[in-house]
Design a protein around this motif. Structure first.
Motif, PDB file in Angstrom:
ATOM      1  N   VAL A 169      -6.530  -3.011  -8.540  1.00  0.00           N
ATOM      2  CA  VAL A 169      -7.295  -2.989  -7.293  1.00  0.00           C
ATOM      3  C   VAL A 169      -8.699  -2.507  -7.625  1.00  0.00           C
ATOM      4  CG1 VAL A 169      -5.265  -2.589  -5.846  1.00  0.00           C
ATOM      5  CG2 VAL A 169      -6.535  -0.635  -6.758  1.00  0.00           C
ATOM      6  N   SER A 170      -9.571  -2.511  -6.627  1.00  0.00           N
ATOM      7  CA  SER A 170     -10.937  -2.048  -6.845  1.00  0.00           C
ATOM      8  C   SER A 170     -11.003  -0.524  -6.800  1.00  0.00           C
ATOM      9  CB  SER A 170     -11.862  -2.626  -5.768  1.00  0.00           C
ATOM     10  OG  SER A 170     -11.528  -2.086  -4.495  1.00  0.00           O
ATOM     11  N   ARG A 178     -13.067   1.074  -5.051  1.00  0.00           N
ATOM     12  CA  ARG A 178     -13.222   1.398  -3.631  1.00  0.00           C
ATOM     13  C   ARG A 178     -11.862   1.548  -2.949  1.00  0.00           C
ATOM     14  NH1 ARG A 178     -16.621  -2.276   0.750  1.00  0.00           N
ATOM     15  NH2 ARG A 178     -16.294  -0.906   2.573  1.00  0.00           N
ATOM     16  N   THR A 179     -10.929   0.651  -3.305  1.00  0.00           N
ATOM     17  CA  THR A 179      -9.582   0.740  -2.723  1.00  0.00           C
ATOM     18  C   THR A 179      -8.888   2.015  -3.158  1.00  0.00           C
ATOM     19  OG1 THR A 179      -9.345  -1.662  -2.596  1.00  0.00           O
ATOM     20  CG2 THR A 179      -7.312  -0.382  -2.642  1.00  0.00           C
ATOM     21  N   ARG A 197       0.820  -1.212   0.000  1.00  0.00           N
ATOM     22  CA  ARG A 197       0.000   0.000   0.000  1.00  0.00           C
ATOM     23  C   ARG A 197       0.855   1.265   0.000  1.00  0.00           C
ATOM     24  NH1 ARG A 197      -3.437   3.143   4.010  1.00  0.00           N
ATOM     25  NH2 ARG A 197      -5.160   3.919   2.715  1.00  0.00           N
ATOM     26  N   ARG A 238     -10.236   4.882  -1.227  1.00  0.00           N
ATOM     27  CA  ARG A 238      -9.738   4.827   0.143  1.00  0.00           C
ATOM     28  C   ARG A 238      -8.295   5.340   0.209  1.00  0.00           C
ATOM     29  NH1 ARG A 238     -11.706  -0.119   1.522  1.00  0.00           N
ATOM     30  NH2 ARG A 238      -9.803  -1.152   0.814  1.00  0.00           N
ATOM     31  N   ASP A 239      -7.488   4.973  -0.794  1.00  0.00           N
ATOM     32  CA  ASP A 239      -6.104   5.462  -0.855  1.00  0.00           C
ATOM     33  C   ASP A 239      -6.060   6.975  -1.056  1.00  0.00           C
ATOM     34  OD1 ASP A 239      -5.152   2.921  -0.513  1.00  0.00           O
ATOM     35  OD2 ASP A 239      -4.654   2.591  -2.633  1.00  0.00           O
TER      36      ASP A 239
END
Length: 234
Positions: free
Chosen positions: A33-34, A36-37, A3, A40-41
């Protein structure tokens, strides 16, 4: 990709896209990645102080605020070590000394924690670099190409024949682990490949080269490509 490395890469991707921004969907595809990810990042980057803007709706996306005080370069410790390994493993590469100086400048401005981690990791990466060609020779050839001037060399062929010839440099090329200067040889009146390790002396002349082009060299070998094409968003 961890990450922390993905956050670095996301920031650089947004920087490259400039004012036009980039969609969350595209970033998700790029980093596997999605969406959503990704969101979030991006939220995590905003909380850390990264000046990110968002534009909703069709054609919308995310970008970095114009005029922000974001540092010009951010690197993870692994990225820093990758640069160190690249320059250490290729001492004969054109402009290697400049690359080393550039990496040193980058390491000077990264945060102390990242630099310490990079130094610790670098101690566990060994390279087996070939003995470098003469620094004076390489400097002359690099200068001739950069300034587009004729270079006079003393060159020994694979067959053992030594000649002095004037070359109009066109490009550097790496092939099977060896570096070559490709240029118009006035002695042979043809485009020739000159192995750097076979150049014994090199002197840059005041005369400018006459205009031979990369197109005259032809297509690069199948496994080769210009370094300008080596670009990754990861």
């Amino acid at each position: 990709m961890k990450r922390a490395e993905r956050l670095h890469a996301l920031t650089e991707m947004l920087r490259r896209h400039g004012a036009r921004g980039c969609s969350a969907e595209r970033m998700a595809r790029e980093f596997s990645v999605s969406v959503r990810t990704v969101k979030r990042d991006l939220a995590a980057l905003e909380r850390s102080g990264t000046p990110i803007w968002s534009r909703p709706g069709p054609g919308g996306g995310y970008g970095l605020a114009v005029g922000s005080s974001l540092p010009p370069v951010t690197l993870s410790s692994a990225q820093a070590v990758a640069l160190l390994a690249a320059v250490a493993a290729n001492p004969d590469a054109p402009y290697n000394d400049l690359a080393r100086a550039g990496v040193a400048k980058i390491l000077d401005v990264v945060d102390p924690r990242t630099r310490a981690r990079a130094e610790e990791l670098a101690a566990r990466v060994w390279v087996d670099a070939p003995v470098s060609a003469s620094r004076a020779v390489r400097s002359a050839l690099e200068e001739a190409l950069a300034d587009q001037r004729v270079v006079r060399v003393r060159y020994t062929t694979a067959a053992g024949q030594t000649t002095t010839r004037d070359i109009e440099p066109v490009l550097f090329a790496s092939r099977e682990g060896r570096w070559f200067l490709i240029g118009w040889c006035r002695l042979r009146e043809a485009m020739r490949w000159f192995a750097l390790e076979r150049v014994e002396r090199a002197t840059v002349l005041a005369e400018e080269r006459s205009g031979h082009t990369v197109q005259e060299v032809g297509e690069p070998p199948r496994t080769s490509h210009p370094v300008s094409g080596v670009r990754s968003t990861r």
